[in-house]
Write a protein that holds these residues in place. Structure first.
Motif, PDB file in Angstrom:
ATOM      1  N   PRO A  75       1.537  21.737  -7.355  1.00 11.00           N
ATOM      2  CA  PRO A  75       1.928  23.034  -6.799  1.00 11.00           C
ATOM      3  C   PRO A  75       1.395  23.265  -5.387  1.00 11.00           C
ATOM      4  O   PRO A  75       2.000  23.992  -4.604  1.00 11.00           O
ATOM      5  CB  PRO A  75       1.322  24.040  -7.791  1.00 11.00           C
ATOM      6  N   GLY A  76       0.253  22.662  -5.055  1.00 11.90           N
ATOM      7  CA  GLY A  76      -0.313  22.839  -3.724  1.00 11.90           C
ATOM      8  C   GLY A  76       0.093  21.768  -2.741  1.00 11.90           C
ATOM      9  O   GLY A  76      -0.124  21.911  -1.533  1.00 11.90           O
TER      10      GLY A  76
ATOM     11  N   ASP B 223       2.546  16.433   0.080  1.00  9.50           N
ATOM     12  CA  ASP B 223       3.884  17.030   0.112  1.00  9.50           C
ATOM     13  C   ASP B 223       3.926  18.001   1.284  1.00  9.50           C
ATOM     14  O   ASP B 223       3.367  19.100   1.216  1.00  9.50           O
ATOM     15  CB  ASP B 223       4.171  17.754  -1.205  1.00  9.50           C
ATOM     16  N   ALA B 224       4.589  17.588   2.374  1.00 10.08           N
ATOM     17  CA  ALA B 224       4.589  18.378   3.604  1.00 10.08           C
ATOM     18  C   ALA B 224       5.216  19.752   3.414  1.00 10.08           C
ATOM     19  O   ALA B 224       4.703  20.761   3.910  1.00 10.08           O
ATOM     20  CB  ALA B 224       5.327  17.614   4.708  1.00 10.08           C
ATOM     21  N   ALA B 225       6.323  19.820   2.678  1.00 16.38           N
ATOM     22  CA  ALA B 225       7.021  21.093   2.502  1.00 16.38           C
ATOM     23  C   ALA B 225       6.164  22.094   1.744  1.00 16.38           C
ATOM     24  O   ALA B 225       6.136  23.283   2.066  1.00 16.38           O
ATOM     25  CB  ALA B 225       8.346  20.865   1.779  1.00 16.38           C
ATOM     26  N   THR B 226       5.466  21.621   0.728  1.00 13.40           N
ATOM     27  CA  THR B 226       4.649  22.517  -0.088  1.00 13.40           C
ATOM     28  C   THR B 226       3.367  22.934   0.622  1.00 13.40           C
ATOM     29  O   THR B 226       2.973  24.100   0.599  1.00 13.40           O
ATOM     30  CB  THR B 226       4.291  21.845  -1.420  1.00 13.40           C
ATOM     31  N   ALA B 227       2.710  21.982   1.279  1.00 13.68           N
ATOM     32  CA  ALA B 227       1.412  22.253   1.891  1.00 13.68           C
ATOM     33  C   ALA B 227       1.525  22.873   3.283  1.00 13.68           C
ATOM     34  O   ALA B 227       0.539  23.415   3.794  1.00 13.68           O
ATOM     35  CB  ALA B 227       0.598  20.970   1.967  1.00 13.68           C
ATOM     36  N   GLY B 228       2.694  22.792   3.916  1.00 13.58           N
ATOM     37  CA  GLY B 228       2.848  23.358   5.249  1.00 13.58           C
ATOM     38  C   GLY B 228       2.163  22.552   6.329  1.00 13.58           C
ATOM     39  O   GLY B 228       1.751  23.086   7.362  1.00 13.58           O
ATOM     40  N   ALA B 229       2.026  21.249   6.111  1.00  8.81           N
ATOM     41  CA  ALA B 229       1.412  20.352   7.081  1.00  8.81           C
ATOM     42  C   ALA B 229       1.992  18.958   6.853  1.00  8.81           C
ATOM     43  O   ALA B 229       2.455  18.644   5.756  1.00  8.81           O
ATOM     44  CB  ALA B 229      -0.107  20.320   6.920  1.00  8.81           C
ATOM     45  N   PRO B 230       1.992  18.097   7.877  1.00 10.90           N
ATOM     46  CA  PRO B 230       2.561  16.761   7.715  1.00 10.90           C
ATOM     47  C   PRO B 230       1.893  15.970   6.596  1.00 10.90           C
ATOM     48  O   PRO B 230       0.686  16.108   6.352  1.00 10.90           O
ATOM     49  CB  PRO B 230       2.300  16.100   9.077  1.00 10.90           C
ATOM     50  N   GLU B 231       2.689  15.170   5.914  1.00  8.14           N
ATOM     51  CA  GLU B 231       2.141  14.317   4.861  1.00  8.14           C
ATOM     52  C   GLU B 231       1.044  13.430   5.423  1.00  8.14           C
ATOM     53  O   GLU B 231       1.179  12.855   6.505  1.00  8.14           O
ATOM     54  CB  GLU B 231       3.243  13.455   4.257  1.00  8.14           C
TER      55      GLU B 231
ATOM     56  N   ALA C  58       0.838  -1.195   0.000  1.00 10.71           N
ATOM     57  CA  ALA C  58       0.000   0.000   0.000  1.00 10.71           C
ATOM     58  C   ALA C  58       0.865   1.233   0.000  1.00 10.71           C
ATOM     59  O   ALA C  58       2.043   1.182   0.325  1.00 10.71           O
ATOM     60  CB  ALA C  58      -0.901   0.010   1.242  1.00 10.71           C
ATOM     61  N   PHE C  59       0.255   2.360  -0.355  1.00 14.41           N
ATOM     62  CA  PHE C  59       0.900   3.640  -0.146  1.00 14.41           C
ATOM     63  C   PHE C  59       0.641   4.028   1.306  1.00 14.41           C
ATOM     64  O   PHE C  59      -0.488   4.254   1.705  1.00 14.41           O
ATOM     65  CB  PHE C  59       0.292   4.709  -1.062  1.00 14.41           C
ATOM     66  N   VAL C  60       1.660   4.134   2.110  1.00 15.25           N
ATOM     67  CA  VAL C  60       1.495   4.474   3.513  1.00 15.25           C
ATOM     68  C   VAL C  60       2.339   5.697   3.815  1.00 15.25           C
ATOM     69  O   VAL C  60       3.531   5.721   3.513  1.00 15.25           O
ATOM     70  CB  VAL C  60       1.926   3.308   4.426  1.00 15.25           C
ATOM     71  N   GLY C  61       1.734   6.710   4.387  1.00 17.93           N
ATOM     72  CA  GLY C  61       2.477   7.906   4.754  1.00 17.93           C
ATOM     73  C   GLY C  61       2.526   8.066   6.254  1.00 17.93           C
ATOM     74  O   GLY C  61       1.806   7.414   6.994  1.00 17.93           O
ATOM     75  N   ALA C  62       3.372   8.976   6.734  1.00 17.13           N
ATOM     76  CA  ALA C  62       3.406   9.316   8.152  1.00 17.13           C
ATOM     77  C   ALA C  62       2.243  10.248   8.397  1.00 17.13           C
ATOM     78  O   ALA C  62       2.378  11.459   8.438  1.00 17.13           O
ATOM     79  CB  ALA C  62       4.723   9.986   8.502  1.00 17.13           C
ATOM     80  N   ARG C  63       1.068   9.655   8.579  1.00 17.14           N
ATOM     81  CA  ARG C  63      -0.161  10.421   8.516  1.00 17.14           C
ATOM     82  C   ARG C  63      -0.680  10.782   9.884  1.00 17.14           C
ATOM     83  O   ARG C  63      -0.382  10.153  10.875  1.00 17.14           O
ATOM     84  CB  ARG C  63      -1.231   9.616   7.770  1.00 17.14           C
ATOM     85  N   SER C  64      -1.507  11.808   9.893  1.00 17.29           N
ATOM     86  CA  SER C  64      -2.142  12.233  11.127  1.00 17.29           C
ATOM     87  C   SER C  64      -3.593  11.793  11.189  1.00 17.29           C
ATOM     88  O   SER C  64      -4.293  12.124  12.122  1.00 17.29           O
ATOM     89  CB  SER C  64      -2.081  13.756  11.231  1.00 17.29           C
TER      90      SER C  64
END
Length: 355
Positions: A299-300, A324-332, A79-85
């Protein structure tokens, strides 16, 4: 991009059959293997092995082959798994066991069969929506954020701008902390507060072809090509044309009501937008689980998803997830916004607004 990501993306474009189809295919294959020594050779060009009620195609055969080959990997939880909140129950986003075209085609078929509302000019469409969105405020001299959860009731005129007689009420539900940040005291104080009916305010500067009142939507094309042309109108030289067309889909199905013919055409046209993928474990703002069709806004740094019931394929709601945490300003994996469209009905008038 690693090999497993490539494999997941490959499978995202091929719908995976369910267990009954796989069992039928297994029986067919075993039967053909057993008959290899006795059956006469097939005539050149003749196709065999058709599943009941399903036309034979290269797409169907490829789908079955990939599904059978992926069966062993499925038990390992690829699966696609991210360090999600998000809550742990929805922490794994698995891309595409059902193809984009199939999901949207089923949604289109559902739209064509469902009983529909037939509002008249002068009436209102009344919507009940549950929404979650980020709020920023000052507390102790610092900027703080939290996720507001609210229940909205909105009355929109059948014809014309929503500012022409549109009314709304709101109720603040239990808020949630923004990932990695404490819940502000102000957010807790707002919980349970109910707003009196108020007029919709703001500016509606959309061109006429982007109006989403019922009368305007009922004039749109009812064929795929015409609806796709509508989605891309004015975006010919826009580098974000595909994503803006994808946003246009949402504007016509969330807090808006289309006749069934236009809605079916919209879903079919949405399946032709490049870059759309499926997400098989999505949850709307009310906690209803479904399958989603989605597009990433690079871009977002977010993925914009439209969620459908996995059985009926009725539209449930939408959500925006950080990729994308860096672009969105929030954790992936952060769920930034989500909506659940709970109810829509026709009424003769909106609530009175206090002066």
């Amino acid at each position: 991009m690693n090999e497993m990501t490539q494999l997941n993306r490959l499978r995202s474009e091929v719908p995976r059959p369910g267990a009954p189809e796989l069992r039928a295919e297994e029986r067919r294959l075993l039967s053909e293997i057993a008959a290899l020594g006795t059956a006469p050779p097939a005539r050149p060009g003749r196709r065999t092995g058709r599943l009941p009620g399903r036309p034979v195609s290269l797409r169907a055969n490829l789908r079955t082959s990939l599904a059978l080959g992926a069966a062993a990997m499925a038990v390992t939880g690829v699966a696609f798994v991210g360090a999600r909140s998000l809550p742990s129950s929805e922490s794994a986003v698995r891309v595409a066991p059902v193809a984009v075209v199939e999901v949207l085609q089923r949604a289109a078929d559902t739209a064509s069969r469902r009983d529909e509302l037939r509002p008249e000019p002068g009436q209102f469409l009344a919507y009940e929506l549950q929404v979650m969105f980020p709020v920023k405020l000052k507390e102790g001299g610092k900027d703080v954020r939290y996720l507001d959860r609210s229940l909205f009731k909105v009355w929109l005129p059948v014809e014309g701008s929503p500012l022409d007689g549109g009314v709304m009420t709101s109720e603040h539900l239990e808020p949630r902390p923004f990932p990695g940040e404490p819940l502000p005291a102000e957010a807790e104080r707002r919980e349970g507060s109910v707003g009196a009916p108020s007029k919709l305010t703001g500016y509606d500067i959309r061109p006429d072809h982007q109006r989403t009142d019922y009368v305007s939507l009922s004039r749109l094309p009812t064929d795929l090509e015409g609806m796709r042309e509508h989605l891309y109108r004015g975006l010919e030289r826009d580098p974000l044309a595909d994503y803006k067309a994808w946003g246009g889909v949402g504007s016509m199905i969330t807090q808006a009501y289309m006749p069934s013919a236009q809605r079916a055409a919209l879903f079919r046209a949405a399946g032709t937008i490049p870059g759309v993928e499926t997400v098989d474990e999505a949850e709307d703002a009310a906690g209803r689980r479904g399958v989603a069709v989605a597009m990433v806004n690079r871009p977002g740094g977010v993925r914009h998803e439209y969620i459908f019931d996995p059985t009926t394929y009725l539209y449930l709601g939408e959500r925006v997830v950080v990729v994308d945490a860096a672009t969105a300003g929030a954790p992936e994996g952060t769920l930034l916004t989500s909506t659940a469209q709970l109810k829509v009905e026709v009424v003769d008038q909106a609530p009175k607004v206090a002066r």
